[in-house]
Design a protein around this motif. Structure first.
Motif, PDB file in Angstrom:
ATOM      1  N   ILE A  67      42.453   6.047  22.385  1.00  0.00           N
ATOM      2  CA  ILE A  67      42.521   6.921  23.556  1.00  0.00           C
ATOM      3  C   ILE A  67      41.528   6.482  24.631  1.00  0.00           C
ATOM      4  N   GLU A  68      40.482   5.762  24.232  1.00  0.00           N
ATOM      5  CA  GLU A  68      39.481   5.320  25.214  1.00  0.00           C
ATOM      6  C   GLU A  68      40.047   4.298  26.195  1.00  0.00           C
ATOM      7  N   ASP A  69      41.189   3.685  25.872  1.00  0.00           N
ATOM      8  CA  ASP A  69      41.811   2.707  26.769  1.00  0.00           C
ATOM      9  C   ASP A  69      42.771   3.348  27.761  1.00  0.00           C
ATOM     10  N   LEU A  70      42.864   4.663  27.756  1.00  0.00           N
ATOM     11  CA  LEU A  70      43.795   5.363  28.639  1.00  0.00           C
ATOM     12  C   LEU A  70      43.613   5.013  30.126  1.00  0.00           C
TER      13      LEU A  70
ATOM     14  N   LEU B 149      45.389   9.235  36.526  1.00  0.00           N
ATOM     15  CA  LEU B 149      46.215  10.439  36.447  1.00  0.00           C
ATOM     16  C   LEU B 149      46.453  10.827  34.989  1.00  0.00           C
ATOM     17  N   GLN B 150      46.654   9.825  34.149  1.00  0.00           N
ATOM     18  CA  GLN B 150      46.866  10.098  32.726  1.00  0.00           C
ATOM     19  C   GLN B 150      45.620  10.733  32.099  1.00  0.00           C
ATOM     20  N   VAL B 151      44.455  10.307  32.545  1.00  0.00           N
ATOM     21  CA  VAL B 151      43.214  10.902  32.032  1.00  0.00           C
ATOM     22  C   VAL B 151      43.169  12.395  32.360  1.00  0.00           C
TER      23      VAL B 151
ATOM     24  N   PHE C 171      45.525  14.186  30.165  1.00  0.00           N
ATOM     25  CA  PHE C 171      44.998  14.226  28.796  1.00  0.00           C
ATOM     26  C   PHE C 171      44.001  15.372  28.634  1.00  0.00           C
ATOM     27  N   MET C 172      43.127  15.548  29.623  1.00  0.00           N
ATOM     28  CA  MET C 172      42.150  16.635  29.569  1.00  0.00           C
ATOM     29  C   MET C 172      42.844  17.994  29.487  1.00  0.00           C
ATOM     30  N   ILE C 173      43.900  18.151  30.265  1.00  0.00           N
ATOM     31  CA  ILE C 173      44.663  19.408  30.219  1.00  0.00           C
ATOM     32  C   ILE C 173      45.335  19.572  28.855  1.00  0.00           C
ATOM     33  N   LEU C 174      45.861  18.467  28.330  1.00  0.00           N
ATOM     34  CA  LEU C 174      46.517  18.496  27.020  1.00  0.00           C
ATOM     35  C   LEU C 174      45.564  18.951  25.928  1.00  0.00           C
ATOM     36  N   VAL C 175      44.345  18.432  25.940  1.00  0.00           N
ATOM     37  CA  VAL C 175      43.365  18.817  24.923  1.00  0.00           C
ATOM     38  C   VAL C 175      43.135  20.328  24.962  1.00  0.00           C
ATOM     39  N   PHE C 176      42.979  20.862  26.156  1.00  0.00           N
ATOM     40  CA  PHE C 176      42.793  22.309  26.306  1.00  0.00           C
ATOM     41  C   PHE C 176      43.992  23.076  25.738  1.00  0.00           C
ATOM     42  N   LEU C 177      45.205  22.634  26.072  1.00  0.00           N
ATOM     43  CA  LEU C 177      46.409  23.325  25.609  1.00  0.00           C
ATOM     44  C   LEU C 177      46.563  23.223  24.089  1.00  0.00           C
ATOM     45  N   MET C 178      46.241  22.055  23.528  1.00  0.00           N
ATOM     46  CA  MET C 178      46.380  21.878  22.078  1.00  0.00           C
ATOM     47  C   MET C 178      45.392  22.757  21.316  1.00  0.00           C
TER      48      MET C 178
ATOM     49  N   LYS D  66      35.391   5.944  30.201  1.00  0.00           N
ATOM     50  CA  LYS D  66      35.763   5.739  28.799  1.00  0.00           C
ATOM     51  C   LYS D  66      34.747   6.402  27.861  1.00  0.00           C
ATOM     52  N   LYS D  67      33.473   6.347  28.224  1.00  0.00           N
ATOM     53  CA  LYS D  67      32.467   7.041  27.410  1.00  0.00           C
ATOM     54  C   LYS D  67      32.695   8.550  27.450  1.00  0.00           C
ATOM     55  N   PHE D  68      33.080   9.048  28.613  1.00  0.00           N
ATOM     56  CA  PHE D  68      33.382  10.468  28.758  1.00  0.00           C
ATOM     57  C   PHE D  68      34.580  10.854  27.898  1.00  0.00           C
ATOM     58  N   LEU D  69      35.630  10.024  27.924  1.00  0.00           N
ATOM     59  CA  LEU D  69      36.817  10.288  27.097  1.00  0.00           C
ATOM     60  C   LEU D  69      36.459  10.298  25.610  1.00  0.00           C
ATOM     61  N   ARG D  70      35.605   9.361  25.200  1.00  0.00           N
ATOM     62  CA  ARG D  70      35.190   9.307  23.796  1.00  0.00           C
ATOM     63  C   ARG D  70      34.486  10.600  23.389  1.00  0.00           C
ATOM     64  N   LYS D  71      33.625  11.101  24.254  1.00  0.00           N
ATOM     65  CA  LYS D  71      32.932  12.360  23.946  1.00  0.00           C
ATOM     66  C   LYS D  71      33.909  13.520  23.838  1.00  0.00           C
ATOM     67  N   ILE D  72      34.884  13.547  24.712  1.00  0.00           N
ATOM     68  CA  ILE D  72      35.876  14.626  24.696  1.00  0.00           C
ATOM     69  C   ILE D  72      36.677  14.608  23.405  1.00  0.00           C
ATOM     70  N   ILE D  73      37.135  13.432  22.994  1.00  0.00           N
ATOM     71  CA  ILE D  73      37.977  13.365  21.795  1.00  0.00           C
ATOM     72  C   ILE D  73      37.141  13.639  20.546  1.00  0.00           C
ATOM     73  N   LEU D  74      35.900  13.171  20.508  1.00  0.00           N
ATOM     74  CA  LEU D  74      35.053  13.442  19.343  1.00  0.00           C
ATOM     75  C   LEU D  74      34.724  14.921  19.230  1.00  0.00           C
TER      76      LEU D  74
END
Length: 334
Positions: free
Chosen positions: A60-63, A71-73, A76-83, A108-116
């Protein structure tokens, strides 16, 4: 049976890892999107939010590097909230310490923190990955280490007459350090000592210019994708399969697993899954190029065969066993 979505799964980017992953869990989980690969990246997941129990995320860090990545990022942030609102289990596989590509580093570091932070279950294919995650307070109690699985195939008979001393194969990318390795050999005036074949699609195009200057009678460079049947022949014809990775992003490696499954004599960097397999006495690893040359010379003069050890390791870490472990882990955490 639970219903799941796996990302990424696109028609134009067939990935044997994802195919094997979904197949290993097919008796336990229905992957709803594999019969209809996505053309719209992460946006495709919106169509399945009311139909799934679990989502499996990979790389996911390569998004941000994808088409319309920024835009996909956002989506993705909205998706995480909805899930999280819908109580969909988020399963994340940590393949690398960080993205291989030097773009959008902060994002990418921010995305990694979000998914973790939001993942319910985090899988690693190297013990080093678990060590990294142990330093993350957000992931305590939701990680599991399982070595990268193998397809259960009998090891091929050894080819006595070797055409190459060294085979380097796979996607040829700058982060793998092949140019740096060749430059080192040239600086020591030993580049012609080894019969070397480098084969794989080179990207970006300008990187080919960095490599072809080392092409010679003893160093062959083939800029082309290689089919598995041809690759397997080349592995059999080579004394050593070499991985020259020279940066810290690597954790797991599908190319390492494929090479081992063919009974290859592997030398790779002392990091990630390479370190784990080295501890099983199945491959050799190196810390620097001076040590690498010592290991290459030693390996070329060795007649020791590790095929029985490799066979046992493959049997223990088959995709079938992996699927049962993952299904059990998911059930335990319901």
């Amino acid at each position: 049976m639970k219903t799941a979505y796996i990302y990424p799964y696109a028609r134009m980017s067939a990935n044997p890892y994802l195919d094997d992953f979904t197949a290993s869990l097919s008796n336990h989980i229905n992957f709803i999107n594999i019969s209809n690969p996505s053309k719209t990246g992460i946006l495709n997941l919106y169509a399945y939010l009311n139909k799934i129990d679990i989502v499996f995320f990979n790389w996911i860090e390569d998004l941000p590097d994808k088409r319309g990545g920024l835009l996909q990022v956002i989506f993705f942030m909205i998706l995480v909230f909805l899930m999280k609102r819908k109580r969909i289990t988020i399963f994340y596989t940590l393949h690398n310490k960080e993205s291989h590509y030097n773009t959008y580093r902060l994002l990418k570091k921010f995305l990694r923190k979000i998914i973790l932070k939001n993942a319910d279950l985090i899988l690693c294919h190297s013990s080093e990955g678990i060590n990294i995650l142990n330093n993350e307070p957000l992931v305590k109690g939701k990680t599991l280490y399982i070595p990268h699985p193998f397809r259960k195939n009998a090891l091929p008979p050894a080819v006595k007459e070797k055409k190459y001393d060294i085979l380097i194969w796979g996607a040829i990318r700058p982060y793998k350090g092949i140019d740096t390795y060749l430059q080192y050999l040239e600086s020591k005036n030993i580049i012609h000592k080894y019969r070397t074949l480098i084969v794989g699609k080179i990207f970006p195009e300008e990187y080919e210019k960095e490599l072809i200057k080392y092409r010679s009678d003893t160093v062959q460079i083939v800029n082309d994708f290689v089919e598995d049947s041809t690759l397997n022949e080349l592995i059999g014809q080579s004394h050593i399969v070499l991985f020259t990775y020279n940066e810290n992003s690597v954790l797991s490696s599908g190319a390492l697993i494929h090479s081992l499954s063919r009974g290859a004599n592997v030398i790779g960097p002392n990091t990630g899954a390479f370190k784990d397999v080295y501890r099983k006495d199945l491959i050799n690893v190196f810390e620097n190029y001076d040590e690498l040359i010592e290991k290459i010379n030693s390996q070329l003069n060795s007649t020791f065969n590790k095929s029985e050890k490799i066979s046992n390791y493959i049997e223990e870490n088959s995709w079938e066993n992996f699927g049962m472990k993952i299904a059990g882990w998911i059930s335990e955490n319901e």
